[in-house]
Scaffold this motif. Structure first.
Motif, short mmCIF file in Angstrom:
data_model
loop_
_atom_site.label_atom_id
_atom_site.label_comp_id
_atom_site.label_asym_id
_atom_site.label_seq_id
_atom_site.Cartn_x
_atom_site.Cartn_y
_atom_site.Cartn_z
N ARG A 80 0.81 10.71 -21.72
CA ARG A 80 -0.07 9.59 -22.17
C ARG A 80 -0.73 10.00 -23.39
N ASP A 108 1.11 3.67 -25.41
CA ASP A 108 1.58 2.67 -24.77
C ASP A 108 2.95 1.75 -25.58
N ARG A 123 -2.27 8.35 2.21
CA ARG A 123 -3.38 7.60 2.41
C ARG A 123 -3.32 7.02 3.87
N MET A 124 -2.17 7.08 4.50
CA MET A 124 -2.23 6.70 5.74
C MET A 124 -2.97 7.58 6.73
N SER A 183 -4.98 9.79 5.91
CA SER A 183 -6.58 10.00 5.78
C SER A 183 -7.20 8.70 6.19
N SER A 184 -6.78 7.54 5.92
CA SER A 184 -7.28 6.23 6.60
C SER A 184 -7.64 6.42 7.97
N TYR A 185 -6.13 6.59 8.97
CA TYR A 185 -6.41 6.52 10.36
C TYR A 185 -6.99 7.90 10.92
N TYR A 244 5.99 10.57 -10.99
CA TYR A 244 5.94 9.47 -10.55
C TYR A 244 6.02 9.34 -8.88
N GLN A 287 1.52 9.62 -2.27
CA GLN A 287 0.11 9.14 -2.02
C GLN A 287 0.10 8.15 -1.02
N GLU A 288 1.10 7.38 -0.89
CA GLU A 288 1.21 6.33 0.26
C GLU A 288 0.92 6.98 1.54
N GLN A 294 -9.77 8.79 9.59
CA GLN A 294 -10.89 8.54 9.43
C GLN A 294 -11.33 7.55 10.57
N LEU A 295 -10.37 6.41 10.81
CA LEU A 295 -10.55 5.57 12.03
C LEU A 295 -10.92 6.08 13.14
N ARG A 311 0.50 13.72 -17.05
CA ARG A 311 0.28 12.74 -18.15
C ARG A 311 -0.31 13.34 -19.58
N SER A 327 2.79 10.57 -7.63
CA SER A 327 1.55 9.32 -7.58
C SER A 327 1.84 8.13 -6.68
N HIS A 328 3.31 7.92 -6.46
CA HIS A 328 3.42 6.66 -5.62
C HIS A 328 3.80 7.30 -4.06
#
Lengths: 152, 465
Positions: free
Chosen positions: B277, B440, B225-226, B228-230, B214, B221-222, B232-233, B273, B217-218
């Motif tokens: 899962r 589930d 993501r910042m 890689s996004s920035y 968990y 990743q947050e 790239q920017l 998973r 995943s959360h």
């Protein structure tokens, strides 16, 4: 609260409320809205409690404009997005506002729970700038141009 | 057989008695007049008769002695064997008094063997087990089924011992007897407790793992993501400025790193998973699984000019999605690590006891002996990213899928570069889910591992019993 006015085209700019605790994410959304040339005003709140206060015009949000669309993060301090979603969708006045859950979680439970709580859609945040731009453009195209939204 | 044993006093006495009787009888007969058919009394006939009678008595005595010795010997032998076998047996009479015990029973209850004879059986059990003892004596008699009960034994030193008693009522020479076989359950109890604790540990570590997944995943990743996004920017903004050539290079590495990390996090999440899962097991025709795997790999197969074939494959019980993943990963691997010639992959299966053994054989680069364990470890790669791209998760996924289905996976290769590789895995023919959990219906991670623990305990116990 930050409000950024973007291009105002023909009508009044779309009011978007973004409930997100990460300021870098808010800034990114702002940039993407601008790049996608979405005529909008983006307002942001850092947690779930403030999101509800904003929607109910409470406290410092007394003269906040009613948003046309809410972008809701799931994992936030104080009150998380799941709880905000339930609260808003149980409110006869607020539940008409479309809520897009925007989160990095791809967990099956999160997705199902969100729709069970009447989220209008569920979108995963992307770390890829191109993909994010596409998401924003799609949201704009569908929610602001294709779909008819209630006036208030 | 020695049927005259002078060390036995009673035997000596017996013989003495027999000879004395014989002598007495002979003497009496010698005194008694005897006539031949003609009426003449002869000394010779009287002697003959006496000798005959004496012989008769002696032979009779000898037969009796042989019989007694045989019975005695048989009894001693069976007692010896019963003691040797360490069986804990008690034979009690109708009034509940012990007639006979084996050494095993005496040792189990910590009594000298001899001191137990004559004691009431009930005195060997704790007061709260009186009911269980009474139940044994009330068991159906001759020919009836065995009665089994658990009770607490009371040892001579006052300690208690958890016992299982199996009893049968019977009669010996018309007298009622109760035969009881005791089994010490304390070892089993300890094992059950140890396994239960181990199960609880597994539950905890499973929960930790889920928690980790968990977090991966959360929370991981947050920030990623910042990054890689920035990056790239920044890269986008400063792309056209010639002074920033070096900066562009640095940003490229940063972006590449972030991208790779994202791939690893995604893979790690998918891997963790597999467990949580997984779908409930159902019959799966492996030939369909093969077809699906091949169709998913169509592009790679065409590009490599690979030839993928199969023999007849059985239907097994399992999770179809995961089995497709298993075959797909193995076939993709075989194509990826190909030699100079076009890849040839063959999937076959054969029965091996209660399992099916599958083989995925290729003509690729092979795997050196020393790496055959390592390849199944998550994120382990044998080649540089430039030679063969990949995240090093494919085979660990295969291993997890096979293990979740109750089988095992290993690799064989002749060690000569270019000799090809054979991946082998087993799947139980009947379907033996090590752990099953539906997608589930059950969001609690704890349940799966307690099921594992129970399965473990059950299988260990069945071995023990």
């Amino acid at each position: 609260m930050t409000a950024v006015a973007s291009y105002s085209a023909a009508g009044p700019p779309m009011q978007i409320l973004m409930a997100e605790d990460n300021p870098a994410d808010v800034r990114l959304m702002q940039l993407m809205l601008r790049e996608a040339e979405v005529p909008s005003e983006l307002h942001s709140v850092p947690d779930g409690e403030e999101a509800l206060a904003y929607l109910r015009h409470q406290g410092k949000y007394g003269d906040a404009k009613r948003p046309n669309l809410v972008l809701l993060d799931l994992n936030m301090p104080k009150r998380d997005g799941r709880s905000v979603l339930r609260e808003v969708k149980a409110d006869p006045d607020l539940r008409r506002i479309p809520i897009i859950v925007m989160t990095s979680s791809g967990a099956e439970e999160d997705i199902r729970q969100a729709y069970d709580a009447h989220a209008n859609s569920y979108v995963r945040k992307s770390g890829d700038l191109g993909a994010l731009k596409e998401i924003v453009a799609t949201i704009e195209r569908f929610w602001f141009r294709t779909a008819e939204l209630p006036r208030a | 057989m020695r049927w005259i044993n002078f060390r036995d006093a009673w035997l000596l006495a017996g013989w003495f008695l027999a000879i004395a009787t014989a002598a007495l009888v002979a003497w009496t007969f010698l005194q008694t007049p005897l006539s031949d058919p003609l009426g003449n009394t002869t000394q010779f006939l009287r002697l003959l008769r006496a000798v005959f009678v004496v012989l008769l008595v002696l032979v009779f005595t000898a037969l009796l002695v042989i019989g007694i010795r045989r019975a005695q010997r048989g009894e001693e032998e069976s007692r010896l064997l019963l003691d040797l076998g360490k069986s804990s047996l008690i034979l009690a009479d109708g009034s509940g008094r012990i007639q006979y015990v084996t050494r095993g029973a005496a040792d189990l209850l910590r009594y000298p063997k001899e001191s137990l004879v004559g004691k009431p059986v009930a005195s060997l059990a704790a007061p709260d087990s009186a009911g269980a003892i009474a139940g044994l004596f009330a068991a159906p008699g001759n020919g009836g089924s065995l009665t089994t009960t658990e009770l607490t034994g009371l040892r001579s030193d006052g300690t208690r011992v958890h016992l299982e008693a199996t009893a049968e009522r019977s009669t010996v020479h018309g007298a009622p007897v109760l035969g009881v076989l005791l089994r010490d359950l304390s070892e089993r109890d300890e094992l059950v407790q140890a396994l239960t604790e181990r199960g609880a540990q597994l539950t905890r570590s499973n929960r930790d793992l889920e928690q980790f997944a968990y977090v991966a995943s959360h929370d991981l990743q947050e920030p990623l993501r910042m990054v890689s996004s920035y990056t790239q920017l920044v890269a986008q903004r400063y792309k056209d400025r010639p002074v920033d050539r070096e900066g562009e290079e640095f940003l490229g590495y940063a972006q590449e790193g972030a991208g790779r990390m994202k791939e690893m996090i995604d893979n790690l999440l998918a891997y963790s998973r597999l467990e949580t899962r997984g779908r409930p097991f159902a019959p799966v025709p492996m030939e369909e699984v093969f077809d699906r795997a091949v169709s998913n790999l169509q592009e790679a197969i065409r590009t490599a000019g690979a030839q993928v074939s199969r023999g007849p494959l059985p239907t097994i019980v399992g999770d179809a999605t995961q089995l497709v993943q298993l075959l797909q990963n193995l076939i993709a691997n075989a194509i990826k690590f190909r030699g100079p010639q076009p890849p040839k992959v063959e999937v076959t299966a054969e029965a091996a006891g209660s399992d099916w053994r599958f083989t995925v054989k290729d003509n690729g680069i092979g795997i050196a002996e020393e790496n055959r364990e390592r390849i199944f470890v998550i994120f382990q790669r044998l080649h540089s990213r430039e030679e063969y791209p990949g995240s090093g998760i494919g085979l660990s996924t295969c291993k997890k899928v096979v293990e979740r289905h109750g089988g095992r996976i290993w690799v064989e290769s002749d060690g000569v570069p270019g000799a090809g590789t054979r991946f082998l895995f087993t799947l139980p023919a009947e379907g033996r889910a090590v752990r099953t959990r539906s997608t589930d219906s059950d969001p609690t991670p704890a349940k799966a591992s307690s099921e594992v623990a129970r399965t473990l305990i059950e299988s260990r116990l069945s071995e023990l019993i």
